[in-house]
Design a protein around this motif. Structure first.
Motif, short mmCIF file in Angstrom:
data_model
loop_
_atom_site.label_atom_id
_atom_site.label_comp_id
_atom_site.label_asym_id
_atom_site.label_seq_id
_atom_site.Cartn_x
_atom_site.Cartn_y
_atom_site.Cartn_z
N ASP A 16 0.83 -1.21 0.00
CA ASP A 16 0.00 0.00 0.00
C ASP A 16 0.87 1.26 0.00
OD1 ASP A 16 -2.26 -1.57 0.05
OD2 ASP A 16 -2.58 -1.35 2.22
N ARG A 17 1.99 1.21 0.70
CA ARG A 17 2.81 2.40 0.90
C ARG A 17 3.82 2.62 -0.22
NH1 ARG A 17 7.57 3.05 3.66
NH2 ARG A 17 7.53 0.87 4.33
N ILE A 18 4.48 1.54 -0.67
CA ILE A 18 5.53 1.66 -1.69
C ILE A 18 5.31 0.59 -2.77
CG2 ILE A 18 7.40 2.81 -0.42
CD1 ILE A 18 8.35 0.06 0.52
N PRO A 19 4.18 0.66 -3.48
CA PRO A 19 3.81 -0.43 -4.41
C PRO A 19 4.81 -0.69 -5.52
CG PRO A 19 2.46 1.53 -4.78
CD PRO A 19 3.20 1.75 -3.51
N GLU A 20 5.49 0.34 -6.02
CA GLU A 20 6.37 0.17 -7.17
C GLU A 20 7.82 -0.17 -6.79
OE1 GLU A 20 4.98 -0.08 -10.09
OE2 GLU A 20 3.12 0.29 -8.97
N LYS A 21 8.10 -0.27 -5.51
CA LYS A 21 9.46 -0.60 -5.10
C LYS A 21 9.73 -2.09 -5.35
CE LYS A 21 12.79 -0.66 -1.35
NZ LYS A 21 13.15 -0.20 0.01
N VAL A 22 10.92 -2.42 -5.87
CA VAL A 22 11.31 -3.83 -6.04
C VAL A 22 11.51 -4.44 -4.66
CG1 VAL A 22 13.06 -5.42 -6.91
CG2 VAL A 22 12.33 -3.46 -8.30
N ALA A 23 10.72 -5.46 -4.37
CA ALA A 23 10.75 -6.10 -3.05
C ALA A 23 11.56 -7.38 -3.05
CB ALA A 23 9.33 -6.42 -2.61
N LEU A 24 11.61 -8.07 -4.20
CA LEU A 24 12.20 -9.41 -4.25
C LEU A 24 13.00 -9.58 -5.54
CD1 LEU A 24 12.29 -12.33 -3.01
CD2 LEU A 24 10.27 -12.83 -4.39
N VAL A 25 14.24 -10.02 -5.37
CA VAL A 25 15.09 -10.39 -6.50
C VAL A 25 15.41 -11.87 -6.34
CG1 VAL A 25 17.29 -10.02 -7.66
CG2 VAL A 25 16.11 -8.09 -6.61
N CYS A 26 15.05 -12.67 -7.34
CA CYS A 26 15.27 -14.11 -7.26
C CYS A 26 15.61 -14.61 -8.66
CB CYS A 26 14.02 -14.80 -6.72
SG CYS A 26 14.23 -16.57 -6.42
N GLY A 27 16.87 -14.96 -8.86
CA GLY A 27 17.30 -15.33 -10.20
C GLY A 27 17.15 -14.15 -11.15
N ASP A 28 16.45 -14.38 -12.25
CA ASP A 28 16.23 -13.32 -13.24
C ASP A 28 14.97 -12.49 -12.96
OD1 ASP A 28 18.48 -14.14 -14.64
OD2 ASP A 28 17.34 -15.59 -15.84
N GLU A 29 14.25 -12.84 -11.91
CA GLU A 29 12.98 -12.17 -11.63
C GLU A 29 13.18 -11.03 -10.62
OE1 GLU A 29 9.29 -14.75 -11.74
OE2 GLU A 29 10.78 -16.22 -11.10
N ARG A 30 12.49 -9.93 -10.89
CA ARG A 30 12.48 -8.78 -9.98
C ARG A 30 11.03 -8.35 -9.82
NH1 ARG A 30 17.77 -6.90 -9.73
NH2 ARG A 30 17.15 -4.93 -8.76
N LEU A 31 10.48 -8.54 -8.63
CA LEU A 31 9.07 -8.26 -8.40
C LEU A 31 8.91 -7.11 -7.42
CD1 LEU A 31 8.97 -11.24 -9.52
CD2 LEU A 31 6.87 -11.49 -8.19
N THR A 32 7.95 -6.23 -7.72
CA THR A 32 7.63 -5.13 -6.82
C THR A 32 6.67 -5.63 -5.73
OG1 THR A 32 5.68 -4.44 -8.07
CG2 THR A 32 7.82 -3.50 -8.73
N TYR A 33 6.49 -4.80 -4.70
CA TYR A 33 5.53 -5.16 -3.66
C TYR A 33 4.13 -5.30 -4.25
CZ TYR A 33 8.72 -4.71 0.29
OH TYR A 33 9.75 -4.90 1.18
N ALA A 34 3.76 -4.43 -5.20
CA ALA A 34 2.43 -4.50 -5.81
C ALA A 34 2.25 -5.81 -6.58
CB ALA A 34 2.21 -3.31 -6.74
N GLU A 35 3.29 -6.26 -7.29
CA GLU A 35 3.18 -7.51 -8.06
C GLU A 35 3.06 -8.72 -7.14
OE1 GLU A 35 5.71 -6.40 -12.11
OE2 GLU A 35 6.80 -6.85 -10.25
N ILE A 36 3.80 -8.73 -6.05
CA ILE A 36 3.71 -9.85 -5.11
C ILE A 36 2.34 -9.86 -4.45
CG2 ILE A 36 4.66 -10.84 -2.99
CD1 ILE A 36 7.38 -9.63 -3.83
N GLU A 37 1.85 -8.68 -4.07
CA GLU A 37 0.53 -8.57 -3.46
C GLU A 37 -0.55 -9.06 -4.43
OE1 GLU A 37 -2.65 -7.13 -0.81
OE2 GLU A 37 -0.67 -8.04 -0.63
N ASP A 38 -0.47 -8.69 -5.68
CA ASP A 38 -1.44 -9.12 -6.69
C ASP A 38 -1.47 -10.64 -6.79
OD1 ASP A 38 -1.87 -10.04 -9.68
OD2 ASP A 38 -2.92 -8.11 -9.50
N ARG A 39 -0.29 -11.24 -6.94
CA ARG A 39 -0.24 -12.70 -7.12
C ARG A 39 -0.65 -13.43 -5.86
NH1 ARG A 39 5.32 -13.65 -10.71
NH2 ARG A 39 5.08 -11.78 -12.01
N ALA A 40 -0.24 -12.91 -4.71
CA ALA A 40 -0.60 -13.56 -3.45
C ALA A 40 -2.11 -13.54 -3.24
CB ALA A 40 0.12 -12.89 -2.28
N ASN A 41 -2.75 -12.44 -3.61
CA ASN A 41 -4.21 -12.36 -3.50
C ASN A 41 -4.90 -13.37 -4.42
OD1 ASN A 41 -4.30 -10.35 -1.55
ND2 ASN A 41 -4.24 -8.70 -3.06
N ARG A 42 -4.39 -13.51 -5.64
CA ARG A 42 -4.99 -14.47 -6.58
C ARG A 42 -4.85 -15.91 -6.05
NH1 ARG A 42 -5.95 -12.15 -11.65
NH2 ARG A 42 -5.07 -10.04 -11.87
#
Length: 518
Positions: A16-42
């Protein structure tokens, strides 16, 4: 400090506070907080739609990955309890854990190659499987109609909405079960409620001084509480987690630290032992602000080497156990004067030492460490007898204390020193010997890489002291080792047997498995 009520809010409030910040780097993937939240909700909506209810246990059986991170938060979001199972777990142990806690769903990577049909038959509580694969690529699909559904991860992401489920849990509800290694018997599921985790996260991040600018690299499995809490802590303060599958290729990890400008590096003694014996001149590690160590105490000799190698880094030597998460930490300012101490109680907690009659002991006396605080977990899943042994009543009605099973002593200033596991103490010549004390001396020998000391049955001595040594100097001999010991140890503490080995057996979390050496 942000106020949290439930563990999933670590992700939700950062998203909610920093949606566009990159939260996770794993291999070639870089996910923002908003992207992780979206997928976790689904994924959470998919779990709920297919029958996962409040309090159900959902297991995740895979290596460190983006999906594992998302899965943890998705399970929390549908008021369920997550159980991360180490990817190296063999089928018999996997089945035991799944049945022990009555898992309702299993999320699994196809790389695990588990026999789905066997799981269906062996684990009747499982309602369905979710496989980290595309539709049409599911594991081991039977030719006949299955009795348990099998879905793909991609199917869940495509089918279910990204709406956030309303939380029904409160902070006293269970968030996860963390299974201990089980080196002395069957694995035990430590019950952690939301308040246990939130308290521990707040306490640890307060003394480390974490900020939103921190970038933490984690090479430890998320099935190990030390690894899991790196994820939880980073998401709580809105930092960035660089998630790796392990430390098998140190050069690759060091390059990643340089590339991602990592500020925090949690490790265990085996990792730091490798680091202090490497040539680090080719790497720019100037971004590192702090390192932490737990799982087992660092030998003082290694602490001093780390200080010399990384003079700009704050090293936190710590002690904990799954049943309390973290218990003690040594403020870095005391490393030079108390390198063999694991410190003082973490903020907001209390510790002391008791003898076998329950009397509190003073400075210099050896006894069992007792822990009091909101981080003392709820007990062992389905095992009231073991729970009663480890978690005992405190002075306030309804309060639980944790009796660690570890022997400690305390100095005049209130700093604590690990002596031994109660069941590891060696009784030789009528004297009690702490393996840790002998190991610390052996680590001072030039050419010694790793050490483990145990007691073995001996007709004359009762128990003889045996030292297993991994060396990085081929010229080191048993005579060299014993000569050094005679100059630095009391007679009854000198090993009778010295055995050089190529490697020491270890758990997935990096602890030396002394049960196998015995």
């Amino acid at each position: 400090m942000t106020c949290f009520r439930l563990v999933q809010e670590f992700l939700e409030k950062s998203a909610d506070r920093i949606p566009e910040k990159v939260a996770l780097v794993c291999g070639d993937e870089r996910l923002t907080y908003a992207e992780i939240e979206d997928r976790a909700n689904r994924i959470a909506n998919g779990l709920r739609f297919n029958g996962i209810q409040r309090g159900d246990r959902v297991a995740l059986f895979m290596q460190n990955s983006v999906e594992l991170v998302i899965g943890i938060f998705a399970i929390l979001k549908c008021d369920a309890v997550f159980v991360v199972i180490n990817a190296t777990t063999k089928t018999d142990k996997l089945v035991y854990i799944l049945n022990n806690c009555g898992v309702s769903a299993l999320v699994v990577s196809p790389h695990q190659k588990i026999p789905i049909e066997e799981m269906r038959a062996s684990c009747p509580s499982i309602k369905f499987f979710v496989v980290i694969a595309k539709e049409g690529e599911l594991l081991d699909q039977p030719t006949t109609e299955p009795t348990t559904a099998c879905f793909s991860w991609e199917q869940f992401l495509k089918t279910y909405p990204p709406t956030r489920l309303p939380a029904r849990n409160i902070d006293l509800d269970l968030a996860c079960l963390i299974y201990t290694s089980g080196s002395t018997g069957e694995p035990k599921g430590v019950m952690s409620d939301h308040s246990n985790i939130i308290f521990a996260v707040n306490s640890i991040t307060s003394y480390i001084g974490n900020t939103e600018d921190d970038v933490v690299i984690n090479v430890l499995p998320l099935s190990f509480d030390y690894g899991l809490y790196q994820l939880l802590m980073v998401f709580s303060f809105g930092g960035r987690l660089v998630l790796e599958k392990g430390f098998s290729f140190p050069a690759q990890i060091l390059n990643l630290i340089e590339k991602e400008k990592v500020t925090g590096f949690p490790g265990v003694p085996t990792i730091f032992s490798m680091l202090v014996n490497m040539d680090l001149d080719d790497y720019d590690l100037s971004s590192l602000r702090y390192m932490t160590n737990t799982a087992a105490a660092l030998p003082p000799a290694h602490i001093l080497k780390i200080r010399d190698t990384f003079p700009h880094v704050r090293l936190y030597s710590m002690y904990g156990l799954t049943e309390t998460k973290r218990t003690l930490y040594l403020p870095p300012s005391y490393l030079d004067t108390k390198p063999d101490s694991v410190g003082i109680a973490i903020p907001g907690t209390e510790v002391w030492i008791e003898d076998e009659r329950g009397n509190r002991l003073g400075a210099g006396e050896v006894g069992e460490l007792v822990v009091r605080g909101r981080h003392v977990m709820r007990g062992y899943w389905g095992d009231e007898e073991l729970t009663a042994q480890r978690f005992r009543p405190g002075r306030i009605p309804g309060e639980r204390l944790c009796y660690t099973g570890d022997l400690f002593k305390m100095d005049e200033e209130g700093f604590f020193y690990f002596v031994a596991r109660k069941d590891d103490v060696i009784k030789s010549r009528g004297e009690k010997v702490s393996p840790k004390e002998v190991e610390n001396v052996l680590y001072k020998i030039e050419g010694v890489h790793e050490v483990a000391v145990i007691g073995v049955e001996d007709a004359l001595l009762g128990q003889a002291i045996k030292a297993f040594i991994v060396k990085n100097n081929s010229s080191l001999t048993e005579t060299d080792v014993l000569r050094f010991c005679r100059n630095h140890l009391e007679d009854f503490m000198i090993p009778k047997i010295v055995q050089f080995v190529d490697e020491l057996p270890k758990t997935s979390s990096g602890k030396i498995k002394k049960t196998e050496l015995r």
